[in-house]
Design an enzyme around this catalytic site. Structure first.
Site, short mmCIF file in Angstrom:
data_model
loop_
_atom_site.label_atom_id
_atom_site.label_comp_id
_atom_site.label_asym_id
_atom_site.label_seq_id
_atom_site.Cartn_x
_atom_site.Cartn_y
_atom_site.Cartn_z
N GLY A 1 0.84 -1.19 0.00
CA GLY A 1 0.00 0.00 0.00
C GLY A 1 0.87 1.24 0.00
N GLY B 1 12.68 0.35 1.43
CA GLY B 1 12.21 -0.45 0.30
C GLY B 1 12.46 0.24 -1.02
NE ARG C 1 13.51 14.00 -8.84
CZ ARG C 1 13.79 13.35 -9.96
NH1 ARG C 1 14.76 12.46 -9.97
NH2 ARG C 1 13.12 13.61 -11.05
N PRO D 1 4.08 12.64 -5.80
CG PRO D 1 4.33 14.84 -6.55
CD PRO D 1 4.38 13.40 -7.01
N GLY E 1 13.48 7.51 2.43
CA GLY E 1 12.24 6.79 2.69
C GLY E 1 11.17 7.71 3.24
N GLY F 1 8.24 6.03 4.58
CA GLY F 1 7.33 5.11 5.25
C GLY F 1 7.16 5.39 6.73
CD GLU F 2 9.77 2.75 9.10
OE1 GLU F 2 9.01 2.54 10.05
OE2 GLU F 2 10.34 1.84 8.48
#
Lengths: 174, 695
Positions: free
Chosen positions: B470, B512, B584, B588, B657, B659-660
């Site tokens: 996702g 990832g 980068r 968006p 990243g 994600g976090e």
């Protein structure tokens, strides 16, 4: 296995009739997923706490994990697979894609079915817990973001796509 | 590509907001998750978990259920295949994987048997009926900082540091904050329960499993069952969220493989929601003490951050709470120490923004307390302590745009108008407050391979064993491949989600996209070389070593506005704004969704989430969504997120990243806003009604 534990029923799903011999314990969710090939509705909790299994039963949103399949005989079941007619996405489906109203997508079929059912409830004049004017003769409550959030709170989304989902639903409501 | 060079990219697909490539499938129910895969001849496994916290299984009365309708059989420690004790994951061997190997019960919710039946109903009915006799032993699940079992945490990362003279600097400080902060056990709670379907095709084990990295999981599974890796194939088309909980070889997969082997047919094992809570990894509780000393002008002299977290004797783990403290602010003296407390609990594992989420709650709350005592703008305090190089490492920052996040966020949020004194704003009966937090999350890449084939029709098949939980990996990697090959996205055919596609890092650690993108750009560079081969393969393992040592982090500043009802103590988040420097931005639209989703998770952590254990039984008392509330629609305002210009020079496409980082600062920003509204500090999460209650 005796007939005491199984029933033969006709299940109408997305305008098609399925003749099924089901374990009486089988939920509507499991019947859809395991017997009629509709894996769009998802099992997130199996306890009616997450909303991922939401489908429309005669146009009303229900939690299919809390509905025994045998009780749905004679009703018209609509799953996420049945929302788009003839391959053309409904505007609300298009809005979910365009506004990114999901990430993992696991709750999405429930969010979509719930939104369609919720909009119908609102159009029928149903109030919610945040509706200010509960007078039955008053005007239908305006469907603002607070109303949508309240009415959609049975559909959890762990990816946190709520802001985009609300935007997509408000776009559809307009 | 040489390390530290920037990749020239034509104006192409990267940076363009595009809906997800699988969008249509996800809004029509066509996207297949692991429990959706039709498999002929499927049997169903129902997991039985321990109801006691510590002890032994004296008896499991299989005969009592064997003749129930549809039951194929029961697997328990007496007939399960032997597993390799060396199998593990990132942190080493993991006893949590060694299911059904003996009669020992190390924690509540430990899988102790699998009942396999022709239908889910039959399997679950028998699992419910299965009589188990236990020998109950005393347990210890009570976590606190000074627990006598505490020992230094593994130093695989976030090891202890001690630079400067912390005690002298604290003694010389005009103001010292010395406070203790806590976070509870939290659960990843992905909407998709863990599900695996396993079967044998000749000598080859096949599985469809919900996980965050099919290659890594296949390697672990092969080790566990003592199989050559090439005899294991794991696929995972769509994953219903992971947030860390699907980073490991899960019990569903181990048990499904055991059952498929024993019964010689495909078996599906799907955890129930309570089993997801009980038997898949959680974020451990933390207990942290922070001391910060500063001069009267707000310049930090010392930060001392000691943190404890709970774990299980079965497996090593690090909740790296003090990592942030080593890089976020300049201070001549910084000392950190991590303590691990082994308890009779499920082995904890990474949950979204591991370490950083609880660590930043403590650090950024303490910084806010420091600003309060200095009678200073918390924004100014942070700006005043911006480091030039890594305060502990001495290394240069690859790129650091925290100041831009803070300044732009402050402008947009209207921070300049804030009265920094608490309890000054009221609207009707409601108290109103605002708060902020600054954060970072480390960035980098892990080795991955990718291959590209130039097809006769002019398209390119790009193959990498990535997964899309996702996160938008499918869409992002398609854009990256298109730009790297200098073609349009319509020319790219991307294949992911299959362990057969070669070694690759998992979707985790905010690494990832960077890891997979690196392999793809390497392969693309070969493809565009003078020889123009039809198929190329790239492995980035050797390149990672060439990457110069730098402080590499993504940054963010989070601003929150809350209302508190003094009559009910209800906290509502009214506004939430995040400014992000994540390198980068590949897409968006999706990146915004990802960081906003992270902020929703942070809001949920701040206000709602708490895994509660009964000290008498040692069991979770709220393992479902009724008891463990995660933020719902009605809890979440219209969140804003913006990206400041940023670029990571060491990684292809300049990505960091995302994600976090979205998750990290939100809890502290909200806690600081609650203080600003009420004048009461919130040092223990979640900010429950009883903790806000007015006297």
């Amino acid at each position: 296995m005796t007939n005491d534990t199984r029933s033969v029923i006709s299940l109408r799903v997305n305008d098609a009739t399925h003749r099924l011999c089901l374990d009486n314990r089988r939920t509507l969710l499991d019947a859809l997923r395991e017997d009629t090939g509709h894996t769009g509705p998802k099992k997130g909790c199996d306890h009616g706490q997450c909303g991922a299994c939401t489908v429309l039963l005669d146009g009303r949103r229900v939690l299919s994990c809390l509905t025994l399949a045998v009780t749905a005989e004679g009703a018209e079941v609509t799953t996420v697979e049945g929302l788009a007619g003839d391959g053309e996405l409904r505007p609300i489906q298009q809005a979910f894609v365009r506004l990114d109203g999901f990430q993992c997508g696991y709750c999405t079929s429930g969010q979509l079915c719930s939104a369609v059912g919720m909009l119908a409830e609102h159009a029928a004049g149903w109030p919610s817990a945040v509706t200010a004017d509960l007078c039955p003769d008053g005007p239908a409550p305006a469907l603002d973001a607070a109303e949508v959030r309240e009415r959609m709170s049975g559909n959890l989304c762990r990816c946190g796509a709520y802001p985009s989902i609300v935007r997509a639903i408000l776009e559809e409501a307009r | 590509m040489n390390a530290e060079s920037s990749v020239p990219t034509a104006a192409g697909a990267v940076g363009v907001a595009r809906p997800r490539v699988e969008g249509r499938a996800k809004v029509t129910g066509g996207a297949r998750y692991s429990a959706d895969e039709p498999v002929p001849g499927l049997a169903f496994g129902a997991v039985v978990v321990s109801t006691i916290t510590r002890g032994r299984v004296l008896d499991i009365d299989v005969a009592a259920v064997q003749d129930m309708p549809g039951v194929l059989g029961v697997i328990d420690h007496r007939n399960a295949p032997r597993l390799n004790p060396e199998a593990g994951h990132f942190f080493g061997p993991d006893g949590g994987l060694r299911l059904l190997q003996d009669d020992v019960i190390p924690h509540a919710g430990r899988p102790i048997a699998l009942v396999v039946g022709e239908t889910p109903e039959q399997a679950y009915a028998a699992a419910q009926a299965l009589p188990v006799v236990y020998d109950v032993r005393p347990h210890d699940t009570e976590f606190f900082f000074g627990h006598p079992a505490g020992r230094p945490a593994s130093a695989l990362f976030d090891g202890p540091v001690d630079v400067g003279d912390v005690d002298a600097e604290l003694a010389a400080s005009a103001v010292v904050v010395d406070e203790r902060y806590g976070t509870p056990e939290e659960h990843c709670s992905a909407m998709e329960p863990h599900s695996a379907t396993a079967w044998w095709e000749g000598e080859r084990l096949q599985a469809v499993d919900s996980n965050q990295g099919p290659y890594q999981i296949a390697v672990t599974l092969a080790t566990l069952f003592c199989l050559p890796p090439e005899r294991v194939r794991i696929r995972v088309e769509h994953v219903g969220g992971g947030f860390g909980s699907k980073g490991m070889c899960g019990p569903q997969l181990i048990l499904a493989v055991m059952a498929a082997t024993r019964f010689g047919r495909p078996v599906r094992v799907t955890l129930t929601r309570d089993q997801v809570f009980l038997a898949t990894a959680q974020r451990p509780a933390t207990d942290q003490v922070i001391r910060i000393g500063a001069d009267a002008d707000g310049r930090l002299r010392a930060i001392d951050h000691v943190a404890a977290f709970e774990l299980s004797p079965l497996a090593e783990y690090i909740e790296g709470c003090t990592e942030l403290t080593k890089t976020l602010y300049a201070a001549p003296a910084i000392r950190t120490r991590l303590t691990a407390v082994p308890l009779d609990i499920l082995p904890p594992y990474s949950m979204r923004a591991p370490g950083a989420a609880p660590g930043s709650f403590a650090l950024e709350s303490a910084m806010d307390e420091l600003a309060e005592r200095l009678e200073m703008d918390p924004l100014e305090l942070r700006l005043r302590n911006e480091p030039v190089v890594g305060p502990v490492s001495g290394l240069p920052f690859s790129s650091r745009n925290l100041v831009a996040c803070l300044r732009q966020g402050a402008r947009r949020f209207g921070w300049a108008d804030r009265d920094h004194r608490p309890r000054m704003r009221r609207e009707g009966s409601l108290l109103v407050g605002t708060g902020l937090a600054a954060t970072s999350f480390s960035t980098g890449a892990f080795p991955s391979t990718a291959s590209i084939t130039a097809e006769p029709d002019g398209t390119f098949t790009v193959v990498v064993a990535a997964t899309d939980l996702g996160t938008g990996a499918r869409t992002a990697l398609t854009a990256i491949a298109a730009d790297a090959l200098e073609v349009g996205v319509e020319k790219i055919g991307l294949r992911i989600s299959d362990s057969d596609l070669g070694p690759a890092w998992s979707a985790g650690g905010s690494r990832g996209t960077a890891s997979w993108a690196w392999a793809i750009t390497e392969a693309a560079a070969k493809m565009r070389g003078p020889e123009r081969p039809a198929t190329v393969t790239a492995d980035t393992a050797h390149l990672l070593g060439e990457l110069p040592s730098r402080e590499r982090h993504a940054y963010s500043a989070v601003f929150a506005e809350v209302t508190v009802d003094p009559a009910t103590s209800e906290v509502r988040v009214r506004r939430l704004l995040g400014l992000f420097a994540v390198g980068r931005v590949i897409n968006p639209l999706m990146a915004r969704s990802q960081v906003i989703g992270g902020m929703v998770g942070g809001l949920s952590m701040a206000l709602h989430e708490e895994g509660v254990r009964d000290p008498v039984s040692g069991r979770h008392v709220n393992p479902d969504f009724a008891g463990y509330h995660i933020a719902a629609h009605a809890d979440v305002p219209d969140i804003e997120a913006e990206f400041v210009p940023d670029h990571e020079p060491g990684l292809p496409m300049g990505v960091k990243g995302a994600g976090e980082i979205g998750n990290v600062g939100t809890a502290a920003a909200i806690a600081n806003a609650v203080w600003h509204a009420t004048g009461v500090r919130q040092r223990q999460l979640p900010i429950r009604l009883d903790r806000v209650l007015e006297d």
